[in-house]
Write a protein that holds these residues in place. Sequence first.
Motif, PDB file in Angstrom:
ATOM      1  N   ALA A   1       0.826  -1.207   0.000  1.00 49.65           N
ATOM      2  CA  ALA A   1       0.000   0.000   0.000  1.00 49.65           C
ATOM      3  C   ALA A   1       0.858   1.254   0.000  1.00 49.65           C
ATOM      4  N   LEU A   2       0.253   2.342  -0.459  1.00 47.24           N
ATOM      5  CA  LEU A   2       0.879   3.655  -0.421  1.00 47.24           C
ATOM      6  C   LEU A   2       0.622   4.303   0.929  1.00 47.24           C
ATOM      7  N   HIS A   3       1.659   4.909   1.490  1.00 50.66           N
ATOM      8  CA  HIS A   3       1.480   5.717   2.700  1.00 50.66           C
ATOM      9  C   HIS A   3       1.050   7.111   2.246  1.00 50.66           C
ATOM     10  N   ALA A   4      -0.226   7.213   1.873  1.00 46.56           N
ATOM     11  CA  ALA A   4      -0.740   8.450   1.302  1.00 46.56           C
ATOM     12  C   ALA A   4      -2.259   8.384   1.283  1.00 46.56           C
ATOM     13  N   GLY A   5      -2.874   9.493   0.944  1.00 48.17           N
ATOM     14  CA  GLY A   5      -4.328   9.532   0.863  1.00 48.17           C
ATOM     15  C   GLY A   5      -4.804  10.883   0.377  1.00 48.17           C
ATOM     16  N   ARG A   6      -6.105  11.029   0.323  1.00 49.53           N
ATOM     17  CA  ARG A   6      -6.687  12.295  -0.105  1.00 49.53           C
ATOM     18  C   ARG A   6      -7.479  12.893   1.048  1.00 49.53           C
ATOM     19  N   PRO A   7      -7.493  14.223   1.190  1.00 53.61           N
ATOM     20  CA  PRO A   7      -8.257  14.852   2.269  1.00 53.61           C
ATOM     21  C   PRO A   7      -9.727  14.472   2.194  1.00 53.61           C
ATOM     22  N   CYS A   8     -10.329  14.264   3.347  1.00 54.14           N
ATOM     23  CA  CYS A   8     -11.727  13.863   3.376  1.00 54.14           C
ATOM     24  C   CYS A   8     -12.416  14.447   4.602  1.00 54.14           C
ATOM     25  N   ASP A   9     -13.715  14.514   4.526  1.00 55.15           N
ATOM     26  CA  ASP A   9     -14.569  14.782   5.674  1.00 55.15           C
ATOM     27  C   ASP A   9     -14.963  13.419   6.232  1.00 55.15           C
ATOM     28  N   PRO A  10     -14.596  13.089   7.469  1.00 57.08           N
ATOM     29  CA  PRO A  10     -14.886  11.748   7.979  1.00 57.08           C
ATOM     30  C   PRO A  10     -16.373  11.414   8.012  1.00 57.08           C
ATOM     31  N   ASN A  11     -17.217  12.423   7.937  1.00 56.94           N
ATOM     32  CA  ASN A  11     -18.656  12.185   7.934  1.00 56.94           C
ATOM     33  C   ASN A  11     -19.231  12.042   6.525  1.00 56.94           C
ATOM     34  N   ARG A  12     -18.400  12.326   5.485  1.00 49.85           N
ATOM     35  CA  ARG A  12     -18.903  12.309   4.107  1.00 49.85           C
ATOM     36  C   ARG A  12     -17.847  11.743   3.156  1.00 49.85           C
ATOM     37  N   ARG A  13     -17.389  10.564   3.412  1.00 51.83           N
ATOM     38  CA  ARG A  13     -16.399   9.930   2.542  1.00 51.83           C
ATOM     39  C   ARG A  13     -17.085   9.297   1.324  1.00 51.83           C
ATOM     40  N   ASP A  14     -16.382   9.319   0.177  1.00 50.91           N
ATOM     41  CA  ASP A  14     -16.988   8.693  -1.003  1.00 50.91           C
ATOM     42  C   ASP A  14     -16.483   7.260  -1.225  1.00 50.91           C
ATOM     43  N   TRP A  15     -15.435   6.848  -0.507  1.00 45.14           N
ATOM     44  CA  TRP A  15     -14.959   5.463  -0.472  1.00 45.14           C
ATOM     45  C   TRP A  15     -14.416   4.966  -1.811  1.00 45.14           C
ATOM     46  N   SER A  16     -14.202   5.840  -2.768  1.00 43.83           N
ATOM     47  CA  SER A  16     -13.731   5.392  -4.078  1.00 43.83           C
ATOM     48  C   SER A  16     -12.228   5.112  -4.058  1.00 43.83           C
ATOM     49  N   THR A  17     -11.774   4.333  -5.012  1.00 38.37           N
ATOM     50  CA  THR A  17     -10.360   3.986  -5.152  1.00 38.37           C
ATOM     51  C   THR A  17      -9.847   4.509  -6.485  1.00 38.37           C
ATOM     52  N   ASN A  18      -8.733   5.223  -6.454  1.00 41.29           N
ATOM     53  CA  ASN A  18      -8.121   5.762  -7.665  1.00 41.29           C
ATOM     54  C   ASN A  18      -7.178   4.705  -8.237  1.00 41.29           C
ATOM     55  N   LEU A  19      -7.726   3.810  -9.059  1.00 46.34           N
ATOM     56  CA  LEU A  19      -6.918   2.730  -9.621  1.00 46.34           C
ATOM     57  C   LEU A  19      -5.846   3.262 -10.561  1.00 46.34           C
ATOM     58  N   GLU A  20      -6.134   4.357 -11.258  1.00 43.18           N
ATOM     59  CA  GLU A  20      -5.140   4.926 -12.166  1.00 43.18           C
ATOM     60  C   GLU A  20      -3.901   5.387 -11.396  1.00 43.18           C
ATOM     61  N   LEU A  21      -4.107   5.994 -10.225  1.00 46.27           N
ATOM     62  CA  LEU A  21      -2.974   6.396  -9.392  1.00 46.27           C
ATOM     63  C   LEU A  21      -2.155   5.181  -8.981  1.00 46.27           C
ATOM     64  N   LEU A  22      -2.818   4.110  -8.594  1.00 48.38           N
ATOM     65  CA  LEU A  22      -2.106   2.896  -8.191  1.00 48.38           C
ATOM     66  C   LEU A  22      -1.312   2.314  -9.363  1.00 48.38           C
ATOM     67  N   ARG A  23      -1.881   2.377 -10.560  1.00 49.99           N
ATOM     68  CA  ARG A  23      -1.158   1.867 -11.735  1.00 49.99           C
ATOM     69  C   ARG A  23       0.092   2.704 -12.018  1.00 49.99           C
ATOM     70  N   ARG A  24       0.024   4.011 -11.732  1.00 45.11           N
ATOM     71  CA  ARG A  24       1.171   4.892 -11.990  1.00 45.11           C
ATOM     72  C   ARG A  24       2.255   4.775 -10.932  1.00 45.11           C
ATOM     73  N   THR A  25       1.881   4.430  -9.717  1.00 44.10           N
ATOM     74  CA  THR A  25       2.830   4.494  -8.596  1.00 44.10           C
ATOM     75  C   THR A  25       3.179   3.119  -8.032  1.00 44.10           C
ATOM     76  N   ALA A  26       2.180   2.401  -7.544  1.00 44.72           N
ATOM     77  CA  ALA A  26       2.448   1.113  -6.906  1.00 44.72           C
ATOM     78  C   ALA A  26       2.812   0.034  -7.918  1.00 44.72           C
ATOM     79  N   SER A  27       2.135   0.003  -9.059  1.00 45.16           N
ATOM     80  CA  SER A  27       2.376  -1.080 -10.027  1.00 45.16           C
ATOM     81  C   SER A  27       3.828  -1.128 -10.508  1.00 45.16           C
ATOM     82  N   PRO A  28       4.450   0.001 -10.922  1.00 42.99           N
ATOM     83  CA  PRO A  28       5.859  -0.073 -11.326  1.00 42.99           C
ATOM     84  C   PRO A  28       6.775  -0.527 -10.190  1.00 42.99           C
ATOM     85  N   TRP A  29       6.465  -0.097  -8.966  1.00 47.70           N
ATOM     86  CA  TRP A  29       7.284  -0.500  -7.819  1.00 47.70           C
ATOM     87  C   TRP A  29       7.202  -2.010  -7.612  1.00 47.70           C
ATOM     88  N   ILE A  30       6.008  -2.565  -7.718  1.00 49.13           N
ATOM     89  CA  ILE A  30       5.822  -4.010  -7.515  1.00 49.13           C
ATOM     90  C   ILE A  30       6.551  -4.796  -8.596  1.00 49.13           C
TER      91      ILE A  30
END
Length: 410
Positions: A277-306
């Motif tokens: 996992a990435l030690h990172a995240g996006r700012p959120c309101d804990p009462n109004r999270r959208d719970w989505s996952t940015n798969l494109e970001l993971l493909r750009r960052t985590a995938s090459p590392w793996i």
Amino acid sequence: MADSGEQFDVVVVGAGIMGSCAAYHLSKRGLKTLLLERFSFLHHLGSSHGESRTIRVTYPEPYYPAMVAESIRLWREAESEIGFRVYTQTPHLDMGARDNRTLQSLVAVCQQNRIEHRLLSPADVAAEFGGAFHLPDGWIGVVTRDGGFVKPTKAVAMFQALALRHGAVLTDHQEVTAVARQEDGNLVVSTKTGRQFRGKKCVVTVGAWAGELARRFSGACVPVQPLHTTVCYWKIKDGESASKFLPENGFPTFACYEEPYIYGTPAADFPGLLKIALHAGRPCDPNRRDWSTNLELLRRTASPWIRARFEGAVEAEEPVLVQGCMYSMTPDEDFVVDFLGGELGKDVAIACGFSGHGFKMGPVVGRILADLVTTGEAQGLDLSHFRLGRFKDNPKECGNSVLDMAVLSW
């Protein structure tokens, strides 16, 4: 308002890992303790749930290793008391470029604190872990013995069960709206359901909601920025090499100090899956999270590392399983453990802002909070790095500004 009619020594607000550990330590000392939770016990809406949290004694800051070491002792003590295990010890591997300043500081802190560690070349790292890791030239590995992982939901349940065993009262679905002092000097803790609970002291451990509640209770500035983060599991390719990723075969917890900061645990959470996992995240309101996952970001960052680190042994296109979590970030990524102050003085202690690296230290933070509300000071530890007052000289930090250090264009 309906008064419970019961007087407690300490009311703990928030039943994640920190509040549950505090309730355990307080009740074990014979104090009449109430633990209140806004949601259901063991919920998945904050930062104290999931399948694993890393244990590591290595830090570039010199004041954390002693806290981790005490926590490991307290984890084992609680396991012995309850009769089951939540902590699995493994080696821990830190990696990065040889000239990486953060990694150099980590090594220096190991030396200063006499933490047993070994510096390994890329070839040595490959040999140490069965060829699982492939580090580029110019990188080093730092291997320590005291690594591993904790089962977080099970751990929270353990400390709650132990608190109950020691006489604590646990009540969920009680969203606290106010903490106020009575004329007799005691505190009244009021909840959204209309109930009131009386206590001599109060501990506030509400994670991502800390800034909101602190302003409401005392007007204090507690600059905690919640981040929505995603825990990712990647499929290990079938074959004989899959077994080398198991903790029982010596696979370590790990952290990479290059950009992006990536961490992981052995294949112990789900069969055939590796947590990376990435030690990172996006700012959120804990009462109004959208719970989505940015798969494109993971493909750009985590995938090459793996692909680079595991050379085809782990499928790197995208994770096969993701789980949402939250970080509660402070501007300097250090904790807040202090008295709330103001009109509440030293009768209310707060612990928050654990910035994605605090779960492992839950047992010692619980012990510290118990110290603060019983003796007024923490025994054996310097809390100067965790004081609320460090933010007073920078009013911008009290506005919950976005923290660039932990945001990767989510």
